[in-house]
Design a protein around this motif. Structure first.
Motif, short mmCIF file in Angstrom:
data_model
loop_
_atom_site.label_atom_id
_atom_site.label_comp_id
_atom_site.label_asym_id
_atom_site.label_seq_id
_atom_site.Cartn_x
_atom_site.Cartn_y
_atom_site.Cartn_z
N ASP A 221 0.83 -1.20 0.00
CA ASP A 221 0.00 0.00 0.00
C ASP A 221 0.87 1.26 0.00
N ILE A 224 2.26 1.70 -3.45
CA ILE A 224 1.23 2.20 -4.37
C ILE A 224 0.97 3.68 -4.13
N PRO A 228 1.56 4.39 -8.08
CA PRO A 228 0.62 3.33 -8.47
C PRO A 228 1.12 2.62 -9.73
N TYR A 230 0.56 -1.27 -12.20
CA TYR A 230 -0.22 -2.48 -12.41
C TYR A 230 0.40 -3.68 -11.72
N TYR A 233 -0.37 -3.53 -7.90
CA TYR A 233 -1.76 -3.92 -7.63
C TYR A 233 -1.96 -5.43 -7.84
N TYR A 234 -1.28 -6.00 -8.85
CA TYR A 234 -1.42 -7.44 -9.07
C TYR A 234 -0.88 -8.21 -7.86
N LYS A 236 -0.49 -7.14 -4.87
CA LYS A 236 -1.37 -6.92 -3.72
C LYS A 236 -2.55 -7.89 -3.79
N ALA A 252 -8.25 -5.38 -6.34
CA ALA A 252 -6.86 -5.08 -6.70
C ALA A 252 -6.56 -5.54 -8.12
N GLN A 255 -8.04 -3.06 -10.57
CA GLN A 255 -7.23 -1.84 -10.64
C GLN A 255 -5.96 -2.08 -11.47
N SER A 256 -5.39 -3.27 -11.32
CA SER A 256 -4.21 -3.62 -12.11
C SER A 256 -4.55 -3.67 -13.59
N ASN A 276 -3.91 -11.21 -14.26
CA ASN A 276 -5.02 -10.61 -13.52
C ASN A 276 -6.35 -11.29 -13.83
#
Length: 287
Positions: A221, A224, A228, A230, A233-234, A236, A252, A255-256, A276
């Motif tokens: 976090d 990010i 931020p 991809y 987020y992946y 995460k 998450a 978002q990725s 993803n």
């Protein structure tokens, strides 16, 4: 016309006179070529340097290299091995540094030696009082004979490997291990005190080694927040999935997917899109 033979003869005599000097400049094949190798290992490396003799129809162990005598473990200068960090060599603690590698061949049990004197030619000046470690190892017999002597790092893992000596039909191995986790944890602890905290790398290490997932997610976090991405987020999403927080993992992943559309590298874009989508399938319908 009579001068020509004289000149040719004089030229021939000059060539003969020059032969010894020319012979000194020849580049001839080396009978036991030197091998130098460096292998990434744990958080550092292992380096080897040794002369590599060939069998050439000879009987090796028990004949060319007598049993019960210290062998240079190669040819020419003594074999050298360098550890970039402290390791366990056959279970014995060995500090980072460079050592001469000697062996005592035996039909039933070899002795593998690490010696502090690395400047020797062969084993003629070997001094046992400078030994740092002595390890016993059982020789194995191969069906096929190796023409050239070799030293290899086999069964390589992130912080473990087998140092294997092979020549003729004989193979001998010694395990090498390092405590990478202790060093990496110390690195993380020190780095987290600096202005440039390795949030993403530390989170990945915690995830891959089964450590505190909540701490790993917290670090992701923070990563990010700073930038931020991809891939953050992946990962995460993967950590949330492992923590059985599937709805958050799905968010998450979405978002990725939104961010990866901006990736210009086609291969990276396709790969993270696939990853993803797979993650979304795995957590679909799970709470």
């Amino acid at each position: 016309m009579k001068l020509l033979p004289t000149l040719v003869l004089a030229g021939g005599l000059c060539s003969v006179a020059a032969l010894p000097l020319q012979a000194q400049q020849l580049r001839l094949p080396v009978m036991s070529p030197t091998v130098r190798m460096r292998q990434d290992f744990s958080t550092s490396y292992i380096e080897l340097a040794y002369g590599r003799p060939s069998k050439r129809g000879r009987d090796i162990f028990g004949k060319l290299e007598p049993y019960g005598q210290v062998w240079r473990t190669g040819a020419n200068s003594s074999t050298r091995i360098k550890f970039g960090e402290e390791v366990k060599f056959g279970g014995q603690v060995v500090p980072a540094g460079t050592y001469a590698l000697f062996t005592i061949p035996d039909p039933k049990e070899w002795t593998i030696i690490l010696n502090k004197d690395t400047s020797q030619w062969g084993a003629y000046d070997y001094r046992p009082e400078l030994d740092l470690a002595r390890v016993k190892a059982k020789p194995r017999t191969s069906n096929t004979a190796a023409e050239s002597f070799s030293i290899m790092l086999e069964n390589l893992q992130p912080a473990a490997a087998d140092l294997t000596l092979r020549w003729d039909k004989v193979r001998v191995s010694v395990p090498i291990e390092a405590d990478a986790d202790a060093r990496i944890m110390a690195q993380i602890q020190d780095a987290m005190k600096t202005d440039k905290k390795p949030y993403f790398a530390a989170a990945q290490y915690y995830y891959s080694t089964g450590k505190d997932l909540n701490q790993a997610i917290t670090w992701l976090d923070e990563s990010i927040k700073q930038q931020p991405s991809y891939y953050a987020y992946y990962w995460k999403g993967k950590m949330l999935q492992k923590a059985n927080r599937n709805s958050e993992a799905a968010e998450a992943a979405r978002q990725s997917l939104a961010l990866v559309k901006q990736e210009k590298n086609e291969h990276s874009r396709d790969e993270y899109t696939r990853l993803n989508e797979q993650l979304l399938k795995e957590v679909k319908g799970k709470k």
